[in-house]
Motif scaffolding. Structure first.
Motif, short mmCIF file in Angstrom:
data_model
loop_
_atom_site.label_atom_id
_atom_site.label_comp_id
_atom_site.label_asym_id
_atom_site.label_seq_id
_atom_site.Cartn_x
_atom_site.Cartn_y
_atom_site.Cartn_z
N CYS A 145 -81.50 33.93 92.06
CA CYS A 145 -81.68 33.58 90.65
C CYS A 145 -81.24 32.15 90.40
O CYS A 145 -80.22 31.70 90.93
CB CYS A 145 -80.87 34.55 89.78
SG CYS A 145 -80.91 34.15 88.02
N CYS A 146 -81.98 31.43 89.58
CA CYS A 146 -81.66 30.03 89.30
C CYS A 146 -80.45 29.87 88.39
O CYS A 146 -79.87 28.79 88.31
CB CYS A 146 -82.86 29.32 88.68
SG CYS A 146 -83.22 29.87 86.98
N GLY A 147 -80.09 30.93 87.66
CA GLY A 147 -78.98 30.87 86.72
C GLY A 147 -79.40 30.72 85.28
O GLY A 147 -78.57 30.76 84.37
N SER A 148 -80.68 30.56 85.02
CA SER A 148 -81.16 30.29 83.67
C SER A 148 -80.87 31.44 82.72
O SER A 148 -80.38 31.23 81.60
CB SER A 148 -82.67 30.02 83.70
OG SER A 148 -83.18 29.82 82.42
N LEU A 149 -81.16 32.67 83.14
CA LEU A 149 -80.99 33.82 82.25
C LEU A 149 -79.54 33.96 81.78
O LEU A 149 -79.28 34.17 80.60
CB LEU A 149 -81.44 35.10 82.97
CG LEU A 149 -82.95 35.28 83.12
CD1 LEU A 149 -83.24 36.43 84.08
CD2 LEU A 149 -83.61 35.56 81.78
#
Length: 440
Positions: free
Chosen positions: A220-224
């Motif tokens: 996961c990119c961390g955006s959420l």
């Protein structure tokens, strides 16, 4: 705008940055007419400049914010349309993120809200678990009216068709001579919702001479989590990706095919600091940027089917990637039509349509009506959240542009269009610019 932070507060670099951002706002108000929540409500507190006032007051006071302040900040989509139109370029994206971190750390939500947010923050970044939860959700859909409006709205958003395909770490060889070596962010929620997107992306890159690396440890990119105020979780995810891509060796680009993720990864230098994070941010390209840069060359363009292209907010406002997808679709043979009010959010906005379903539904229906007005053969976009939201309100399939580009360059017809009969293309005509073209 004047601020009154104390010297002690300004020793915190995050608050010092917030102060600088707030003081750049001069209340011109150009942002209000492009802010979806202000347009819907005409409430100043639902506008960007109104929210900046609320954030200033909240951060200056410190401690527990007012419930009304939290409600107005929660209702912000982070669509960043205000940043596109702001005459003085207020860095709203980093300010609203800082406000959400403050709320998460200092405000105690109701039990149901806390539970829902914790569930989303845990499940969505884990694609296998998310796919399992969607399967369970389909089974309980008939009970939706008994579960409350919010849960019913969440269950309604589960697509009838998903194509999960969790990509294992591996290296996909280039077709023919290797011209480029790239890594692809396989993503999290997108993998559970639609694995066809990554499959089409890999084929497309291979065909254009790319060795494609799916790096071990990247996720996961961390955006959420970042946009829910879980800054520490977002930084952990970002650090894991930076480390994984550093270990992958020499790369020509980090390719992202979900525009919300791309906006965050390009901003890793701000989120993490440090040379490695800045280097990764500089290497990151939306797949459309990269393909156009290396020379997209379909062997035999498709018939000129009429494609309504929806600009994801994270693409047009966050990354300012607007013309590249259109140029690629035209090169593939399609007739590209703009959607009226194209600067306006569809209401997906990460977890927004799950946390703010009433406003999201208004925006989704508005966007669907505008798309239908263009009478398209195919509806396409560049972000999985927009795809899911628009398909739900439009009642017809929405495909990712990489699926169309893959199809045009020798790949399969997009699975979502398998049972769709496309009209015989008519000769192309010149279309008038959208009514809001002046924003660009």
């Amino acid at each position: 705008m004047q601020t009154h932070f104390s010297e002690a507060q300004l020793r915190d670099p995050a608050l010092a940055e917030a102060k600088g951002i707030i003081e750049t706002c001069v209340h011109y108000g150009f942002c209000t007419n492009t802010c979806p929540t202000y347009v819907l409500t005409r409430d100043e507190n639902e506008s960007p400049r109104g929210r900046i006032d609320l954030i200033r007051e909240m951060l200056e006071n410190g401690g527990t914010p007012k419930p009304a302040t939290v409600a107005h900040l929660d209702s912000c989509l982070s669509c960043l349309s205000c940043m596109t139109t702001c005459a003085v370029k207020v860095d709203y994206v980093h300010l609203i993120d800082r406000a959400r971190v403050h709320i998460e750390r200092h405000y105690r939500r109701g039990a149901a809200d806390r539970a829902l947010r914790a569930l989303l923050a845990f499940v969505l970044p884990r694609p296998r678990l998310f796919a399992l939860m969607m399967s369970a959700g389909r089974m309980v859909k008939p009970l939706a009216p008994l579960l409350g409006k919010r849960l019913a709205a969440m269950l309604a958003m589960i697509p009838a068709r998903t194509a999960p395909d969790i990509v294992a770490p591996q290296v996909f060889a280039a077709d023919g001579a290797k011209r480029h070596r790239v890594t692809l962010l396989a993503g999290c929620a997108q993998q559970a919702l639609n694995g066809d997107i990554n499959a089409a992306t890999v084929r497309l890159l291979q065909r254009h001479g790319c060795e494609v690396v799916i790096a071990p440890g990247a996720g996961c990119c961390g955006s959420l989590t970042l946009h829910m105020g879980h800054e520490d979780d977002a930084r952990r995810a970002a650090r894991a990706n930076v480390a994984a891509w550093r270990e992958a060796g020499d790369l020509d680009a980090v390719i992202v095919n979900a525009s919300g993720c791309g906006t965050t990864v390009k901003d890793y230098g701000h989120l993490l600091g440090g040379d490695d994070a800045k280097r990764i941010g500089a290497l990151t390209r939306d797949v459309s940027e990269f393909l156009l840069g290396i020379g997209f060359a379909p062997p035999a363009p498709l018939p000129p089917y009429r494609v309504a292209y929806h600009d994801p907010c994270s693409m047009q406002h966050g990354q300012r990637v607007i013309e590249q997808p259109r140029a690629l679709l035209r090169a593939a043979g399609f007739e590209v039509v703009d959607v009226p009010e194209r600067h306006f959010c569809c209401g997906s906005a990460g977890t927004y349509n799950l946390l703010q379903p009433a406003t999201a539904a208004q925006l989704g229906a508005r966007k669907a009506a505008h798309i239908a007005s263009t009478d398209p053969d195919i509806v396409a976009t560049a972000n999985i959240g927009c795809m899911t939201q628009i398909a739900h309100h439009l009642g017809r399939p929405v495909v990712h542009i990489v699926e169309l580009l893959d199809w045009a360059s020798g790949g399969p017809r997009p699975p979502a269009l398998a049972n769709v009969t496309l009209r015989e293309p008519q000769p192309q005509t010149t279309t008038a610019p959208a009514a809001d073209a002046g924003f660009w």
